[in-house]
Structures are given as structure tokens and as C-alpha cells.
Design a protein around this motif. Structure first.
Motif, PDB file in Angstrom:
ATOM      1  N   CYS A 263       0.867  -1.176   0.000  1.00 52.60           N
ATOM      2  CA  CYS A 263       0.000   0.000   0.000  1.00 52.60           C
ATOM      3  C   CYS A 263       0.909   1.232   0.000  1.00 52.60           C
ATOM      4  O   CYS A 263       1.851   1.286  -0.781  1.00 52.60           O
ATOM      5  N   TRP A 264       0.641   2.243   0.814  1.00 53.20           N
ATOM      6  CA  TRP A 264       1.575   3.362   0.913  1.00 53.20           C
ATOM      7  C   TRP A 264       2.970   2.840   1.260  1.00 53.20           C
ATOM      8  O   TRP A 264       3.118   1.809   1.923  1.00 53.20           O
ATOM      9  N   SER A 265       3.986   3.574   0.857  1.00 54.14           N
ATOM     10  CA  SER A 265       5.356   3.123   1.135  1.00 54.14           C
ATOM     11  C   SER A 265       5.854   3.625   2.485  1.00 54.14           C
ATOM     12  O   SER A 265       6.136   2.835   3.379  1.00 54.14           O
ATOM     13  N   LEU A 266       5.997   4.934   2.659  1.00 52.01           N
ATOM     14  CA  LEU A 266       6.485   5.498   3.917  1.00 52.01           C
ATOM     15  C   LEU A 266       5.361   6.297   4.570  1.00 52.01           C
ATOM     16  O   LEU A 266       4.781   7.184   3.940  1.00 52.01           O
ATOM     17  N   HIS A 267       5.080   6.009   5.849  1.00 48.44           N
ATOM     18  CA  HIS A 267       3.982   6.684   6.539  1.00 48.44           C
ATOM     19  C   HIS A 267       4.396   7.068   7.964  1.00 48.44           C
ATOM     20  O   HIS A 267       4.089   6.361   8.923  1.00 48.44           O
ATOM     21  N   PRO A 268       5.105   8.179   8.115  1.00 45.28           N
ATOM     22  CA  PRO A 268       5.317   8.713   9.464  1.00 45.28           C
ATOM     23  C   PRO A 268       4.023   9.379   9.947  1.00 45.28           C
ATOM     24  O   PRO A 268       3.487  10.273   9.287  1.00 45.28           O
ATOM     25  N   TRP A 285       3.440   1.626 -11.357  1.00 49.05           N
ATOM     26  CA  TRP A 285       2.548   2.739 -11.706  1.00 49.05           C
ATOM     27  C   TRP A 285       1.081   2.357 -11.585  1.00 49.05           C
ATOM     28  O   TRP A 285       0.220   3.209 -11.367  1.00 49.05           O
ATOM     29  N   TYR A 286       0.771   1.068 -11.689  1.00 47.81           N
ATOM     30  CA  TYR A 286      -0.623   0.616 -11.601  1.00 47.81           C
ATOM     31  C   TYR A 286      -1.028   0.259 -10.168  1.00 47.81           C
ATOM     32  O   TYR A 286      -2.149  -0.177  -9.930  1.00 47.81           O
ATOM     33  N   ALA A 287      -0.136   0.452  -9.203  1.00 46.86           N
ATOM     34  CA  ALA A 287      -0.392   0.024  -7.826  1.00 46.86           C
ATOM     35  C   ALA A 287      -1.457   0.897  -7.170  1.00 46.86           C
ATOM     36  O   ALA A 287      -1.294   2.115  -7.038  1.00 46.86           O
ATOM     37  N   GLN A 288      -2.537   0.266  -6.747  1.00 44.22           N
ATOM     38  CA  GLN A 288      -3.591   0.993  -6.033  1.00 44.22           C
ATOM     39  C   GLN A 288      -3.064   1.502  -4.695  1.00 44.22           C
ATOM     40  O   GLN A 288      -2.445   0.760  -3.943  1.00 44.22           O
ATOM     41  N   ASN A 289      -3.316   2.788  -4.430  1.00 43.78           N
ATOM     42  CA  ASN A 289      -2.868   3.412  -3.184  1.00 43.78           C
ATOM     43  C   ASN A 289      -1.352   3.281  -3.017  1.00 43.78           C
ATOM     44  O   ASN A 289      -0.848   3.182  -1.907  1.00 43.78           O
ATOM     45  N   GLY A 290      -0.640   3.306  -4.145  1.00 46.61           N
ATOM     46  CA  GLY A 290       0.806   3.147  -4.106  1.00 46.61           C
ATOM     47  C   GLY A 290       1.528   4.455  -3.854  1.00 46.61           C
ATOM     48  O   GLY A 290       2.499   4.783  -4.565  1.00 46.61           O
ATOM     49  N   ASP A 291       1.093   5.222  -2.845  1.00 45.99           N
ATOM     50  CA  ASP A 291       1.771   6.477  -2.495  1.00 45.99           C
ATOM     51  C   ASP A 291       3.220   6.205  -2.119  1.00 45.99           C
ATOM     52  O   ASP A 291       3.547   5.170  -1.525  1.00 45.99           O
ATOM     53  N   ALA A 292       4.080   7.153  -2.424  1.00 39.83           N
ATOM     54  CA  ALA A 292       5.482   7.022  -2.030  1.00 39.83           C
ATOM     55  C   ALA A 292       5.686   7.467  -0.585  1.00 39.83           C
ATOM     56  O   ALA A 292       6.205   6.724   0.243  1.00 39.83           O
ATOM     57  N   LEU A 293       5.265   8.684  -0.252  1.00 41.27           N
ATOM     58  CA  LEU A 293       5.446   9.233   1.098  1.00 41.27           C
ATOM     59  C   LEU A 293       4.176   9.935   1.531  1.00 41.27           C
ATOM     60  O   LEU A 293       3.685  10.826   0.834  1.00 41.27           O
TER      61      LEU A 293
END
Length: 524
Positions: A263-268, A285-293
Motif C-alpha cells: 500500500c503506501w510506502s512510507l507513513h510517518p 505505476w498501476y499500484a492501487q494506493n501506491g503512495d510514495a510518502l
């Protein structure tokens, strides 16, 4: 086993230093604690220099606790045991050497620097049952999710350093939309197993995952579950973020590559003194909810010299959603974002849409966005509440933006900007009263922005009951198919703004007041 605990030389952990509008003096802070001090020069709001955490001169290689880097051995206990031993001795560095390290979740403790050396590949198990369900927050709501592969809770002085790679095995967790794949990719994915929804347009890795989706009327958060058994029945749907640091103080991420998150990658979340530098974050690029930070409800952060390639938003500022966010009442504030490169994402720099606790004092400079759906993306909707204010952005370079380089959208639908473009939502002319649920965006300053090959130069879409207000834009050059469109805005001033549009008017203004662009006053 040889003696792995070296004689300890404790270094003072963290110092901070006051900074008023210019360069801070640093005579009281050791040089090693402030390698990024230059980023705090000429910040347009009062902010302290964030000193990086220091650790005792003590180290332990995970080989000493029985880890085997063959890509087959489960190293969960060996890695966590090394962390516990070093923490019990007073802290220091835990070293992951070159190799392929299969593991379950890793928990950082106080005063631990987890250092993955070059050519160290840490692969997290794809088995959902390895990640127990916990109470947490996701997409701004109080909920339950699976334990994150890399996690810490209420820890002080923690770090992820080195040139190693952390792989979240996200393909075992994520659902995938057919529209985001080629025909060949889709056929291969469906043939691999999993299940399809009734429309046959979305693939899920298991029936359990699909059932979780059917229970989630708040985006990805299931509703109306009362028992542990009900939650466990949709465990596979509860995709974790790759790195979850909650309520931590003095956090450093310097150097690693993070890829393939569920899902999200980094989540402070609710952290203080956060430094994320020199790192790389990749999701398909097609990843759902694939936020980087997703920096959420944090105070004092530096995000600098990173590379982002995201399946969703790249650098995103959040502070909780709706009532849960307002109850938390923790703004995301005092943040510097500089010298970052975004290769792909729904937005390069993003605020929202979960911003119910407020966002303020954000300084963004010297960033490049190539091929992001939107460049600078501000989004929210009715029901959020919260105030976004005092945002400074300068020296941003963008290219190949399929929607807008500058977007304010207070009618956010939950879709990406490209999806909204293809399937626009109907906006009803309803003007409710202003309440605590009304979001406000104001006092935003943007200058020195350059973009070529955009669809529309700008789109400001405020609320009739709470217009986007006090926006200053200066020294901007945009080449686009369409010009700028401003709706429900007030007190907007643009100076030396050049729009080289191919079609239509350079600027269209509607339902707005006090709009001045290049010396020309616009009225509805």
C-alpha cells in the motif's frame, strides 16, 4: 558466538536549534548532528534546525544472531533479536549485510539504527498471516490494518540507513484494475490465480481480499465490523504500509531503497523531528494506493534529495480525515521539501485530501516532476474541515503533465485527476453553511514554476461557501493545450505569469472576486 557488543561510546542523541527567518547559528550543535543545516537557511517561517539522531558506537551484525541470507531462510526472529539485544545494551547499529534476507515484520526500538548495507535485499514474506491485525490509522481514519513490515511505535531515536533494498512483496496484497494493464499483462495476472469481481474489471489476490473490498464504503477502510473474527475474515484486504512509524521522535531515513509496497510506502504518523534524505521509493505505476510518502500529522520534517516513482501520490501531506482527523487535532506543520525528483505519480507535491487536522508552514523548493498526473495538487472536499495555510513553493520544474501543473480541487472525488478527466463527476450548485466540516485553503505562495506539455495550465475549483483565498503566483511559464480556469476563488494575484496555450482563452475566471493577473483585473 564472538563478543559483538563493542565498548560503548555514547554520543548525545539530539539537539535542536532556533532559526528565525534566515540562517541559523549552530555553535551549540555538533557538526555531525546537523549535516543538512543549509536546508534551513531562508525558510519563510520560523523553524528549528532538525538535528539527526546519534547512536552509541555499538554494532551487531544479524549473522551473529543466526540470520542466513539465502533468500529461503526465515530471518524474522534473528533480525528482531538483534534489535532487541542492541536496544537492551543502550542502542546502536544493527547491520544487515549483503545477501537476500527473507523476513516477516521488523520492529524498531529506541536508539536503533537499522543499517542495510549495499547489496542487501530484504524481502518481506508475502503471507498475510505473518502480519497481525492491529489498531491504527489509515487514510486518516481510526481503523485496523495488518502490521507493517517495517514498524515502530512511540520510539525515540530510530533510523533506517545504508544502501540496501526493502521489498514489500506488494503483488501478494494489491488488487489491480484491468484498465491499468495491457491485455497481455491482464491475462497473465488472471491466469496466476486470485479472483475477479462481478464486473470482471478488477483482480483480487484472494476471495478474502475481495470480501474486504465489499465491506469498505470508506475507500479502503471496512465498516461495521464488530468482532476480531470478522476482521480476521478479511485479513488479506488489510494491506499494510511498508514503513509505519507512529508517535515517534527523532526519525532518520537516509539511503535505502523501498520498493513494491502493499500500500503506501512510507507513513510517518504523529512523529516529530523527521528527516528523510537520499532515499528511493518505487511502486508500480498501476499500484492501487501506491503512495510514495505520506507525512501525516507530523511536526518538523525535512524531505530532501529523494527519488520517487509512485503508483499514486508521490509526496503527500496529510493530517487525518473528517471527524477522526478533527478529533486528533494534530496539524502537519513545519516541513521542508527540497531537491526531490518525482518520475511518476498522481501528484508530485500533494496536500490532502485527508487534511482535517490542518496543514501549515510548508516550504517546497527545487523539485522536478516528470510525467506526474498533476504537479502541485491541493485536494479536499466537504466534510473534511481543517485549514491549509502558509504554503511556500518555489523553483519547480515539470514536464509531460496530463492534467494540470497547478490544481486546487475542493470537490475531490477520490479518483486520480486522470480518472476524473475521463469520467467527470457532476457538481451540484448547493451552498451549505460554513461549519467545522468546511475545509479552507488560503495564504499560498508559488513562484518560479516552469512546465511544458500540460493539458490545462491551472485549475482552481473552490467551494462557493469557502473560496480558495489569498493565492500569490509569480514568475511562472507554462506551455499547455488549454489555459487557466479559476472558479470560486478570491484575492488571487498573479504576476509575470506566461501561459502558452494552444486552445481557448489564456485565463477564464468565474464566480470569483479580486483576481488580478499580470496587471489585469478579472471579475465574473
Amino acid at each position: 558466538m564472538k563478543n559483538y557488543l563493542l565498548k560503548s561510546r555514547v554520543v548525545p542523541v539530539v539537539f535542536t536549534l532556533a532559526l528565525t527567518m534566515g540562517k541559523a547559528g549552530a555553535q551549540n550543535v555538533p557538526e555531525m548532528n546537523r549535516p543538512y543545516e543549509s536546508y534551513f537557511e531562508n525558510v519563510p517561517f520560523e523553524m528549528e534546525v532538525i538535528a539527526i539522531p546519534q547512536f552509541p558506537d555499538r554494532s551487531l551484525n544479524i549473522l551473529e544472531t543466526g540470520a542466513v541470507g539465502d533468500g529461503l531462510t526465515d530471518n524474522t526472529e534473528a533480525i528482531n533479536n538483534a534489535i532487541r539485544q542492541v536496544a537492551a545494551a543502550g542502542g546502536g547499529r544493527v547491520i544487515i549485510p549483503s545477501g537476500i534476507w527473507l523476513t516477516g515484520p521488523i520492529t524498531l526500538l529506541d536508539n536503533i539504527d537499522l543499517h542495510a548495507e549495499a547489496n542487501a535485499l530484504v524481502i518481506f514474506s508475502p503471507d498475510p498471516t505473518r502480519y497481525p491485525i492491529i489498531d491504527t490509522s489509515f487514510e486518516g481514519l481510526n481503523t485496523r490494518r495488518s502490521t507493517s513490515p517495517l514498524n515502530a511505535l512511540r520510539a525515540t531515536n530510530i533510523a533506517l540507513t545504508g544502501q540496501g533494498i526493502y521489498d514489500g512483496s506488494g503483488e501478494a496484497w494489491r488488487f489491480v484494475k484491468k484498465s491499468k494493464m495491457t491485455d497481455a499483462q491482464w491475462k497473465k495476472l488472471v491466469a496466476s490465480g486470485g479472483v475477479l469481481n462481478d464486473k470482471k474489471d478488477t483482480w483480487y489476490p484472494s476471495r478474502e481480499s475481495l470480501n474486504g473490498h465489499l465491506l469498505s464504503d470508506q475507500f479502503n477502510n471496512p465498516q461495521h465490523l464488530e468482532t476480531d473474527e470478522e476482521w480476521e475474515a478479511i485479513h488479506h484486504w488489510l494491506r499494510p504500509v511498508l514503513v509505519s512509524f507512529r508517535n515517534c521522535t527523532n526519525v532518520l531515513i537516509d539511503g535505502p531503497t523501498f520498493r513494491n509496497s502493499p500500500c503506501w510506502s512510507l507513513h510517518p504518523l504523529s512523529c516529530e523531528n523527521v528527516v528523510i534524505v537520499n532515499s528511493k521509493i518505487f511502486t508500480p505505476w498501476y499500484a492501487q494506493n501506491g503512495d510514495a510518502l505520506d507525512l501525516e500529522s507530523c511536526n518538523k520534517a525535512l524531505i530532501a534529495n529523494n527519488l520517487f516513482d509512485a503508483g499514486d501520490d508521490a509526496i503527500c501531506i496529510k493530517s487525518g480525515k473528517d471527524q477522526d482527523g478533527r478529533d486528533r487535532n494534530e496539524p502537519c506543520q513545519n516541513v521542508i521539501i527540497a531537491d526531490n525528483l518525482v518520475l511518476h505519480g498522481h501528484g508530485g507535491f500533494v496536500v490532502g485530501s485527508e487534511m482535517s487536522g490542518g496543514v501549515k508552514n510548508i516550504y517546497v523548493k527545487n523539485c522536478t516532476f516528470t510525467g506526474t498526473d498533476v504537479g502541485l495538487r491541493f485536494k479536499s472536499t466537504r466534510g473534511r474541515g481543517g485549514i491549509v495555510e502558509n504554503i511556500w513553493i518555489e523553483n519547480i520544474v515539470m514536464s509531460n503533465i496530463p492534467t494540470e501543473p497547478l490544481l486546487f480541487d475542493l470537490f475531490y472525488s477520490g479518483k486520480s485527476a486522470v480518472e476524473d478527466l475521463e469520467n467527470p463527476s457532476e457538481v451540484k450548485e448547493i451552498v451549505p453553511a460554513v461549519t467545522e466540516e468546511t475545509p479552507a485553503f488560503r495564504n499560498i505562495y508559488i513562484k518560479d514554476v516552469y512546465c511544458n506539455n500540460a493539458r490545462r495550465a491551472m485549475y482552481f475549483n473552490g467551494l462557493p461557501e469557502m473560496k480558495i483565498s489569498n493565492i500569490r503566483i509569480e514568475d511562472v511559464v507554462i506551455s499547455s493545450q488549454l489555459g487557466a480556469e479559476l472558479v470560486y476563488t478570491e484575492n488571487v494575484q498573479m504576476k509575470n505569469v506566461i501561459i502558452r496555450q494552444q486552445e481557448g482563452a489564456e485565463v477564464t475566471v468565474a464566480k470569483s472576486a479580486d483576481v488580478m493577473i499580470n496587471g489585469k483585473k478579472y471579475a465574473e
